[in-house]
Enzyme design. Structure first.
Site, PDB file in Angstrom:
ATOM      1  N   SER A  13      55.605   5.926  40.667  1.00  0.00           N
ATOM      2  CA  SER A  13      54.860   4.969  40.921  1.00  0.00           C
ATOM      3  C   SER A  13      55.434   3.913  41.676  1.00  0.00           C
ATOM      4  CB  SER A  13      54.031   4.497  39.803  1.00  0.00           C
ATOM      5  OG  SER A  13      54.929   3.620  39.011  1.00  0.00           O
ATOM      6  N   ASN A  14      56.785   3.533  41.445  1.00  0.00           N
ATOM      7  CA  ASN A  14      57.508   2.676  42.136  1.00  0.00           C
ATOM      8  C   ASN A  14      57.792   2.924  43.662  1.00  0.00           C
ATOM      9  OD1 ASN A  14      58.119   0.276  40.484  1.00  0.00           O
ATOM     10  ND2 ASN A  14      58.817   1.873  39.005  1.00  0.00           N
ATOM     11  N   HIS A 105      64.288  -1.934  35.700  1.00  0.00           N
ATOM     12  CA  HIS A 105      64.325  -1.702  34.475  1.00  0.00           C
ATOM     13  C   HIS A 105      63.291  -2.214  33.563  1.00  0.00           C
ATOM     14  CE1 HIS A 105      66.397  -0.344  30.706  1.00  0.00           C
ATOM     15  NE2 HIS A 105      65.897  -1.598  30.435  1.00  0.00           N
TER      16      HIS A 105
END
Ligand code: GRF
Length: 212
Positions: A13-14, A105
Site C-alpha cells: 500500500s505504501n 515504521h
C-alpha cells in the site's frame, strides 16, 4: 533527473501511494524479496520495472545484503525507499546507502520498535499511536526522524482497526517525505540530524524539525 528504487516484501500500500504521488524523477525499479508480494503486480501495471531477489537463495544475511546492494546500485538511485521491506539490513548495507535510505515504521518511534507494533500499543494502553518516517541507520528503527503522524487509539479498537487508521496516515506522509527528499529539501546532515529546508521565503512552517 533523480532516481528512486523502492523495496517491498508484501501488500504494497505504501508502494502504491508512492507511485500514485507522481514523485519528481523516475522510479527505476521495485525490488521484492518475495515473488508473491502483492505490490509487484501493481508496479508492473504502472510500467515500473520489478525485480525479485529471494533471500532464501542466499547462504547468509551478508551474502543477500551484498546481492541486494549490487542490484540497487545498478540503478544508481538518489533515494532508496523501504516500503514494508521486512528484512533487517546489516551494517555494511546501511552504511552504503546512508543519507539516501528511508523507512516507514508503524509506531511513534522511539515507542514500539520492531514487530507487532499495533498489538503492543493496545496492550500498553497508549491513547495515541501513529507512524514514523526516518532515515535508516544501523540501529533498528532508531534512525533520525523525518516525520510522524499521531492517531487516536479508541476504546473499541482492535489490532485491525488501529492498523488501518495508522496505515492511512503512512500512505499520506511517506510520499510527502520522499517528495521533500527528491526536491532536495530533506537531508541527513554529517552530524546525523535531519534538515528540512523551507520551500521559499514565504512558505509556512514545516512539521518536521527545520534546520539551516
Ligand atoms: C507498513 O505498516 C509499514 O509501516 C511496515 O510494513 C507495512 C507495510 O505495508 N514497515 P504495505 O506493504 O506498504 O501495505
Amino acid at each position: 533527473m533523480s532516481t528512486t528504487v523502492i523495496l517491498i516484501s508484501g501488500r504494497g500500500s505504501n508502494l502504491r501511494a508512492l507511485l500514485e504521488a507522481q514523485l519528481p524523477g523516475r522510479i527505476a525499479a521495485v525490488i521484492s524479496n518475495r515473488a508473491e508480494a502483492g505490490g509487484l503486480a501493481y508496479a508492473r501495471e504502472r510500467g515500473v520495472a520489478t525485480v525479485v531477489l529471494d533471500h532464501r537463495g542466499y547462504a547468509s544475511r551478508e551474502a543477500y545484503d551484498a546481492a541486494l546492494a549490487e542490484e540497487i546500485d545498478r540503478h544508481r538511485p538518489d533515494l532508496v525507499v523501504l516500503a514494508g521491506f521486512m528484512r533487517i539490513l546489516g551494517d555494511p548495507f546501511v552504511r552504503r546507502f546512508t543519507g539516501r535510505l528511508l523507512n516507514i515504521h508503524p509506531s511513534l518511534l522511539p515507542a514500539f520498535p520492531g514487530l507487532a507494533t499495533h498489538a503492543r500499543a493496545l496492550a500498553a494502553g497508549v491513547r495515541i499511536h501513529g507512524c514514523t518516517v526516518h532515515f535508516v541507520t544501523p540501529a533498528l528503527d532508531a534512525g533520525p526522524i523525518v516525520a510522524q503522524v499521531a492517531v487516536p487509539v479508541r476504546g473499541d479498537d482492535d489490532e485491525a482497526t488501529l492498523a488501518a487508521r495508522v496505515l492511512a496516515e503512512e500512505n499520506r506522509i511517506y510520499p510527502q517525505a520522499a517528495r521533500w527528499f527528491l526536491e532536495g529539501r530533506l537531508l541527513l546532515t554529517p552530524e546525523g540530524r535531519v534538515a528540512l529546508l523551507r520551500e521559499g521565503p514565504s512558505a509556512p512552517p514545516l512539521v518536521a524539525p527545520v534546520a539551516a
